[in-house]
Design an enzyme around this catalytic site. Structure first.
Site, PDB file in Angstrom:
ATOM      1  N   CYS A  68       0.102  -4.836   1.152  1.00  0.00           N
ATOM      2  CA  CYS A  68      -1.339  -4.805   0.871  1.00  0.00           C
ATOM      3  C   CYS A  68      -2.171  -5.567   1.891  1.00  0.00           C
ATOM      4  CB  CYS A  68      -1.618  -5.343  -0.533  1.00  0.00           C
ATOM      5  SG  CYS A  68      -1.296  -7.109  -0.736  1.00  0.00           S
ATOM      6  N   HIS A 107      -2.346 -10.159  -4.010  1.00  0.00           N
ATOM      7  CA  HIS A 107      -2.617  -8.752  -3.714  1.00  0.00           C
ATOM      8  C   HIS A 107      -4.075  -8.589  -3.298  1.00  0.00           C
ATOM      9  CE1 HIS A 107      -2.110  -4.452  -3.797  1.00  0.00           C
ATOM     10  NE2 HIS A 107      -3.017  -4.299  -4.756  1.00  0.00           N
ATOM     11  N   ASP A 122      -7.846   0.672  -3.442  1.00  0.00           N
ATOM     12  CA  ASP A 122      -6.561   0.010  -3.231  1.00  0.00           C
ATOM     13  C   ASP A 122      -5.579   1.045  -2.711  1.00  0.00           C
ATOM     14  OD1 ASP A 122      -4.191  -1.352  -3.268  1.00  0.00           O
ATOM     15  OD2 ASP A 122      -4.246  -1.887  -5.391  1.00  0.00           O
TER      16      ASP A 122
END
Length: 291
Positions: A68, A107, A122
């Site tokens: 991420c 994250h 995302d």
């Protein structure tokens, strides 16, 4: 760093007229279909940096994926180039084995504001928790996508992303006890977050810890996941899985198999279009991680 080069990497042919929701949806979808969520660098003696130039070169020019802090940081650059108003946020990933969220933000995600409405973008959670399109940031609204029905709920002042999926049909029943399958609950939590803006520096220490700590999930498991038009593929350690969403009404088909060492590189190339420069050593030891 060139936007057209990025568009070629994600097979996006436009058009891009303005920073609207339609463009965001299409770019987001193309990204998750083209760029894997993966931590393979940790397992082939490569240091994962948060230098955007290095990330761009790795993902766009060398055809790799990333986790991420790489993928969503790259996507924040894309949002900026396209003229979107966005904010980087930090989130805490849910650990189903202890039934709680992590103590720190591990994250990275992006909040995008379009015409007075906020969305969560995302492109790098992977497997069944990967959203295909940005989600409207609103409590309780059911937001169906191919992976399942996503929604945001609130717990102790935090936004929480959860998804209700479908039952699983295993192609090979010998994998019925695999820890990668997790519980049979159809509703899963993925992460929690606040709307406090974060920047690149906020994630630097976390990125370093996740690569070096013996307790880190990413040190204990080698992971590569890519969304497909019908589901997703994943290689965790030596276990390769292909999932087809809604194969039957209300059910996903899960095909799992173990890959011998001498075929790992071929699977990475054939299924994820990844060629590694350094020797890769698969790992699948302790740590909660489910498909």
């Amino acid at each position: 760093m060139n936007l057209d080069e990025y568009f070629e990497r994600i097979c996006f042919k436009g058009p891009v007229h303005r920073a609207d929701l339609d463009t965001l949806n299409r770019v987001h979808m193309n990204h998750v279909l083209s760029i894997p969520f993966e931590n393979l660098s940790i397992h082939c003696s490569e240091w994962i940096t948060m230098d955007l130039d290095v990330i761009y070169d790795k993902i766009v020019r060398k055809g790799r994926g990333g986790w991420c802090c790489e993928n969503n940081l790259l996507f924040s650059w894309v949002l900026k180039q396209l003229g979107y108003t966005f904010t980087m946020l930090g989130s805490r990933v849910f650990n189903s084995s202890i039934n709680q969220f992590s103590n720190t933000d591990t994250h990275l995600i992006n909040k995008v504001d379009i015409d007075g409405v906020s969305y969560i973008a995302d492109v790098s959670f992977g497997v069944s928790g990967q959203i295909w399109h940005p989600l409207e940031l609103i409590l309780g609204k059911e937001q169906p996508q191919e992976p399942g029905v996503f929604r945001f709920v609130q717990e102790e002042g935090m936004w929480v992303l959860e998804k209700t999926g479908r039952k699983r049909i295993l192609q090979d029943e010998s994998f019925n006890s695999s820890d990668l399958l997790g519980s049979k609950s159809k509703t899963k939590k993925f992460y929690s977050f606040t709307l406090t803006p974060r920047d690149l520096n906020y994630f630097l220490e976390t990125s370093n810890i996740l690569q070096t700590s013996s307790d880190s999930l990413f040190k204990n498991k080698s992971i590569c996941s890519l969304q497909t038009p019908t589901g997703f593929r994943a290689l965790v350690g030596w276990t390769y899985s292909e999932v087809i969403y809604n194969f039957e009404e209300g059910a996903d088909l899960v095909d799992m198999k173990n890959i011998p060492d001498h075929e790992i590189q071929k699977v990475l190339k054939d299924k994820f279009n990844i060629s590694l420069e350094n020797k890769f050593i698969p790992v699948n030891s302790k740590g909660c991680y489910t498909l």
